[in-house]
Design a protein around this motif. Sequence first.
Motif, PDB file in Angstrom:
ATOM      1  N   ASN A   1       1.368   6.139  -7.063  1.00 53.61           N
ATOM      2  CA  ASN A   1       0.761   6.841  -7.822  1.00 53.61           C
ATOM      3  C   ASN A   1       1.487   8.579  -8.284  1.00 53.61           C
ATOM      4  OD1 ASN A   1      -1.341   4.598  -8.156  1.00 53.61           O
ATOM      5  ND2 ASN A   1      -1.885   4.670  -6.179  1.00 53.61           N
ATOM      6  N   ARG A   2       2.170   8.932  -6.795  1.00 52.49           N
ATOM      7  CA  ARG A   2       2.472  10.269  -6.735  1.00 52.49           C
ATOM      8  C   ARG A   2       3.398  10.632  -7.409  1.00 52.49           C
ATOM      9  NH1 ARG A   2       5.004  12.158  -1.626  1.00 52.49           N
ATOM     10  NH2 ARG A   2       5.218  10.309  -1.088  1.00 52.49           N
TER      11      ARG A   2
ATOM     12  N   GLU B   1       1.297   4.165  -2.812  1.00 51.02           N
ATOM     13  CA  GLU B   1       1.024   5.293  -2.508  1.00 51.02           C
ATOM     14  C   GLU B   1       1.866   6.123  -3.110  1.00 51.02           C
ATOM     15  OE1 GLU B   1       0.708   8.992   0.512  1.00 51.02           O
ATOM     16  OE2 GLU B   1       0.781   6.415   1.323  1.00 51.02           O
TER      17      GLU B   1
ATOM     18  N   SER C   1       0.779  -1.140   0.188  1.00 52.07           N
ATOM     19  CA  SER C   1       0.126   0.194  -0.377  1.00 52.07           C
ATOM     20  C   SER C   1       0.774   1.396  -0.264  1.00 52.07           C
ATOM     21  CB  SER C   1      -0.576  -0.016   1.790  1.00 52.07           C
ATOM     22  OG  SER C   1      -0.178  -0.324   2.651  1.00 52.07           O
ATOM     23  N   LYS C   2       2.204   1.439   0.985  1.00 52.00           N
ATOM     24  CA  LYS C   2       2.559   2.598   0.915  1.00 52.00           C
ATOM     25  C   LYS C   2       3.392   2.565   0.009  1.00 52.00           C
ATOM     26  CE  LYS C   2       6.409   4.640   3.247  1.00 52.00           C
ATOM     27  NZ  LYS C   2       7.690   4.799   4.078  1.00 52.00           N
TER      28      LYS C   2
END
Length: 810
Positions: A334-335, A331, A327-328
């Motif tokens: 995506n950025r 994240e 999940s990290k």
Amino acid sequence: MQNQHNNIQNQEEESIDIKKLIYKFLNAWPIFAICVITAILVAFLVNRYSTRIYNVQSTIMVGSNDKGSIGMESIMTAIGYYNPRLSFENEVVILKSYGLTERVVKSLPFEVSYFGEGRLKSSELYKDAPFHIEFDPSHVQLINGDFVVSANENGAFQIRFPEEATPYLYDSSAFATELNMEISDKGEKEQILTVKEGEWLTSETYSFRVVDVNHDVFRDNRYRFRFTDYKTLVMQYNEALEVSPSAEGSSAILLEIQGAQPYKVRDYLDALHMEYLKFGLEAKNEIAVNTLTFISQELKQIEDSLSQVELILQNFRSDNKIIDMSSKGEEVFNRLYELETEYSEQLTRNKYYEYLYAYLKEDRDMEAIVAPSSMGVADPLLIQLIANLSELYVQRNSLGVGIRDNNPRVREIDAQIASERKVLRENLKNIIGSSDISLKDYRSRIAKLEREISSFPKTERELINIQRKFDLNEDLYTFLMQRKAEAGIAMASNLPDNKVIDDARILDDPIKPKGLLNYAIALILGLIFPAGFVLGRDFFDNKIRGKEDVESVTKMPIAAMIGHSSKATNTIVLDSPKSSLAESFRAWRANLKFLAKDQAEPKVISVTSSIGGEGKTFSSINLASVLALSKKKTLLVGVDLRKPKIYNDFGLKNDVGLSSYLSGQSELQEVIQHTQEPHLDLISAGPIPPNPSELIMGDRFWGMLDKLREQYDHIVLDTPPIGLVADTLEIMNHTDFNFYVVRHRYTDKNLLSFANERYVSGNLKNIAIIINDFQLESGYGYGYGYGYGYGYGYYDEENKKSFFNKYFSR
């Protein structure tokens, strides 16, 4: 007095007798009839055998994108250098351009022309030709020479080659000499070859065959065909095309071509429409084509990169048995993906800016530049600057088709283009600088996220990097494909600015030859030419034509008019005393008592003329004869010692005569001879002396006249012509009356001036005019107080003459 006489004469000459003029034309009616018939016949032959020329027309509406004229354009318009309808005029120039004409010619099968041979002329055939020639355009052909084709009894064809022709290669649109091709001369000129339908005839200078033969039409006829080079065809149709406004103030263009083969001309105009619209559409699509080319080059590079990354991602997931990230990691990914997507878009825009700047540095035409919107550039100022510059180039290129560089309008647009390019370069420098700063910022932010990713486990870190590259390339690929589709749709939706209003149509009636007009012209010319001939002949004719002509040049009275006869004798009065011609001499005799003012009748009468051949002697003989017939004792004296001849008409001799008496060789009674008329005696001129003037001017001559006055009632002197011999003037001063003979249609009016001047000045008195050999012309009337007679003349002429003999002998 002389000036008054001249004024009266000029007024008479300037006056026009309409009735007389009409009679002149009526008298020459056979000439009018022949000229009119001949002219009508020529008009018929012209209408029958002239090649008929037809007019083919079409109409095109020109689209206008004019934005109005401001500033310099308004000034140029005011001084007449700039036309507000310049776009319309530019389209006219394009339609008449050789480049467009060449495209049209090459799109049509006009390389071979066909002709049918008639009895008097050959006519061009087109689709109705009974055969066609198929040729190899990659092979040399013989152009500008006629091939003659005729059919044999066995169904084959004989082809006679032209005497002179030039080798030409259609694929290269050039002559063989221009291509440095070596063509040997094998004596093919003027040769005759026999060939069957569909069989190829090939040599170094030709390669063709006869196809699509209509044997029923071909039989018993001969035809010709010829190859024509593209340059000749282009010149021919370009010069034939007439372009004009369809209506005043309208942007519609009327196209016209005149030709002998209307269907061929119609096909040319229809093809011209297609190529003209295609030409305009190609110019509009050029931007879209360049855009698609640019995007396709970028897509090719991205396709290769995307395929490699996709394969690497699949292998990595398979080898490491990894499906998703943490999940990290997702994240951070995506950025990072968002930043790299924005970075890629900015990088693409930056490439476009650099491409545009390099394009400007090369000083290339901006008319076909890739549009900013197609590359995702939304800068309104840049878009406006490029649009303005492209519009200026469109105007400049349109002007360049037919206007020189030193034209004021061209110089104005060139100045505007230079200014716009300078502004655009400065704007691009600023945009590229800002873009570089943005790219640097993106790279800094991406590097920060990459440092954060470096703390992740190795496997996840590698997965993120691979996935990042894949998604980035995939999005960029999708973006470019979208732009490519948009450019394709824009190109497909482009329509020509111009449109065809009326397709080519053939006008019903040929414009040449104009049948009714030719007949009308023939009729007019058929009347004008003979009228001009009659008037010209009359204008330049200086002969005595009637009583009016005599009265117009002299004030001497007219005593009588003696008619014309074809009899071979001069003694008309004695031989034919009851003839109308004898009556004219009786009228002359009757007028004698009215002419003499000092005595009842003149006793000594002289008869003279201007030159020989006017009938002086004839008049003298018959005047003496008619006086003798009135029981008056009359003596006829031949005073013309240089040309004695009156004795012949009476069958007498000339051994002795006046010259014998004047020279003292004979006595007076010895030289007087008696004629068959009891009251008529004759003194002939006698042998020709060496000094006739001295004899005449001597006292013996005047003494003789005094003696003869006592013996005779009338003495008629046949004197020499006054225009040739000076003796006559002296004789006329010693006579009671003098008659001056002029001959109808023979005597020049100018010859009367000599006697007229002396008559007007008073040096010559007691004189009157005799018009001899008068012939009454059709339509002419005359009458006067002295009387006249009709007759048939005395000169050796045919009893009857044809119209032309009589008319042209005048």
